[in-house]
Design an enzyme around this catalytic site. Structure first.
Site, short mmCIF file in Angstrom:
data_model
loop_
_atom_site.label_atom_id
_atom_site.label_comp_id
_atom_site.label_asym_id
_atom_site.label_seq_id
_atom_site.Cartn_x
_atom_site.Cartn_y
_atom_site.Cartn_z
N LYS A 53 0.83 -1.20 0.00
CA LYS A 53 0.00 0.00 0.00
C LYS A 53 0.87 1.25 0.00
O LYS A 53 2.08 1.18 0.24
CB LYS A 53 -0.93 0.00 1.21
N ARG A 147 -10.46 0.01 15.14
CA ARG A 147 -10.55 0.80 13.91
C ARG A 147 -11.57 0.10 13.00
O ARG A 147 -12.75 0.38 13.06
CB ARG A 147 -9.19 0.88 13.19
N TYR A 266 16.85 29.83 9.41
CA TYR A 266 15.73 30.57 10.01
C TYR A 266 15.81 30.58 11.54
O TYR A 266 16.16 29.58 12.16
CB TYR A 266 14.41 29.96 9.58
N MET A 319 12.67 24.41 3.31
CA MET A 319 11.87 23.67 2.33
C MET A 319 12.74 22.93 1.33
O MET A 319 12.46 21.78 0.96
CB MET A 319 10.94 24.63 1.58
#
Length: 378
Positions: A53, A147, A266, A319
Site C-alpha cells: 500500500k 478501527r 531561520y 523547504m
C-alpha cells in the site's frame, strides 16, 4: 527499471553527478527480495504475502511488485481500490486484497479487476454478499485496534452473513507486536482463536512484520509483512535482521566559511562558536526530510556521511535546503557537487525517525517525489 518507465541517465546506471540532480534516492530491489525471502523462511510453512500500500511505502509500486513477484510472492495487500487497480495492471495473476474493504459504489470496479475486499463490518459483509455472491473476500476480526473489523462477539453473526461468499481469509491485526512482552499480544491471540473457530475451513492471518518475530509464532496460514520488507526494523531494541533497501544522497550546492557569532538558517537557532566550514545541500522538508531533525529541535543533531566522516546538520531544515557543519572533518573531503549520504547504511530509517520524533513508516512514505530515483539489483 520499470518496463513502462522512460529510460533516464540514472536508471541506465550513469553517475548521479552526470545527471544534474540535487538529490538521489537509490532503492535496492535485491535487498528487498532478500528481505521477503528471509521473512518467508522464518514464517514457513505459512505463505508470505507482501503489503504494498501507499505506493509500496513510497518506494514505487511497479518496481517493488515486480521484484517481489520474481522472488516468489503471489499475494499482495493494498489499501484502496485505486491502488488495487494499479497492482492488477502489474500482476495479472496475483491475489490482491484491499484493507479498506468495499466502499459503497465500488463493487463494479472491484469485480472487474478481481480485487478481494477485506470486509470490515457486518453491514459491509451483508452488502457484499448481496452484490457479489460467491466471490472471494476476506473478513477482518477486530481484536483490539478499534478501527476496522468485526468485534469478536459478532464473529458468529459474521459467519452466517458470509455464507453466500467464497470467504478465503479471516484476519486480525496486532496492536503491539513490536513489544514481545506486551500482554496485549496474548489477549489478541486468544480472542482471535475463539473468533476464527466460526470459520473452520478458512485460512487465517494475523502476523504483520513484527508479528512474524513474536515468540508465539502466530504465523497461521499467511503472514503480511510490510515495513520489514523495506528495511525497517521489526524488532525494536534489537539488531535489525533486515537488509537496508533505501539510500538517500544529496548534492553539496555550496561551501562557505563563517566567523564565530554568525548564525545559520531561520530563527538563528544555531550560532557558530568558532570559525566554521559549512556545506549547503539541496533537499529539505518538501522532500520528506522532517523539520524535526533541525538542530535545536530535540535530541542529538542528525549527521550526514561526507566521504566517510559524520557531519551534523546545523540550523533549521528549510523547504529546499539543509546545512552541514564540516568543521571537524578534513578540509579536503568535500567539493561543490559531491553527493553525501543522508539515509542508508550509516543512518537507517529507524534512526532517522527517532531523531525526528516520528516513526520509520512516516519517513519511508514521505520520501520526496523531487528526488531522482535509481533502482538497482532488480
Amino acid at each position: 527499471m520499470s518496463v513502462r518507465e522512460k529510460p533516464s541517465p540514472l536508471s541506465l546506471g550513469a553517475s548521479p553527478c552526470d545527471a544534474g540532480e540535487v538529490a538521489l534516492l537509490t532503492i535496492d530491489l535485491a535487498a528487498l527480495a532478500r528481505n521477503w525471502k528471509l521473512l518467508a523462511e522464518r514464517s514457513a510453512p505459512a505463505e508470505c504475502a507482501a503489503v504494498v500500500k501507499a505506493d509500496a511505502y513510497g518506494l514505487g509500486l511497479e518496481p517493488v511488485m515486480r521484484a517481489l513477484l520474481a522472488a516468489g510472492c503471489r499475494t499482495f495487500f493494498v489499501a484502496t481500490a485505486a491502488e488495487g487497480v494499479q497492482a492488477r495492471a502489474i500482476a495479472r495473476d496475483a491475489v490482491l486484497y484491499m484493507f479498506n474493504g468495499a466502499p459503497p459504489g465500488s463493487g463494479p470496479l472491484l469485480l472487474s479487476h478481481e480485487l478481494r475486499p477485506v470486509l470490515n463490518s457486518l453491514d459491509e459483509i451483508a452488502e457484499w454478499a448481496a452484490l457479489a455472491p460467491g466471490t472471494p473476500a476476506a473478513l477482518h476480526i477486530d481484536t483490539g485496534m478499534s478501527r476496522l473489523g468485526v468485534a469478536p462477539p459478532d464473529a458468529g453473526v459474521a459467519a452466517e452473513l458470509a455464507r453466500g461468499l467464497s470467504l478465503q481469509l479471516v484476519m486480525s491485526h496486532f496492536v503491539s507486536s513490536q513489544q514481545p512482552e506486551n500482554r496485549c499480544n496474548d489477549r489478541q491471540i486468544a480472542q482471535f482463536a475463539l473468533a476464527r473457530a466460526h470459520f473452520p475451513e478458512v485460512a487465517a492471518s494475523f502476523a504483520n512484520s513484527s508479528g512474524i518475530f513474536l515468540p508465539h509464532r502466530p504465523h497461521l496460514d499467511l503472514v503480511r509483512p510490510g515495513y520489514a520488507l523495506y528495511g525497517g526494523n521489526p524488532t525494536p531494541g534489537k539488531p535489525n535482521p533486515m537488509r537496508p533497501v533505501v539510500k538517500l544522497e544529496a548534492r553539496i550546492l555550496a561551501l562557505r566559511e563563517i566567523k564565530p557569532g554568525e548564525s545559520v538558517g531561520y530563527d538563528a537557532t544555531w550560532t557558530a562558536s568558532r570559525p566554521s566550514r559549512l556545506a549547503a545541500l539541496g533537499l529539505g522538508y518538501a522532500d520528506g526530510l522532517p523539520w524535526g531533525v533541525s538542530s535545536g529541535a530535540g535530541a542529538e543533531p542528525l549527521e550526514a556521511l561526507v566521504s566517510g566522516f559524520r557531519c551534523p546538520i546545523v540550523g533549521r531544515v528549510s523547504m529546499d535546503a539543509i546545512v552541514l557543519d564540516l568543521t571537524e572533518a578534513p578540509s579536503f573531503i568535500a567539493q561543490r557537487g559531491d553527493f553525501v549520504e543522508i539515509l542508508g547504511e550509516t543512518t537507517g530509517v529507524d534512526a532517522l525517525a527517532e531523531r525526528a520524533g516520528t516513526i520509520g513508516y512516516e519517513i519511508l512514505t514521505r520520501l520526496g517525489r523531487r528526488y531522482a530515483r535509481r533502482y538497482v539489483g532488480g
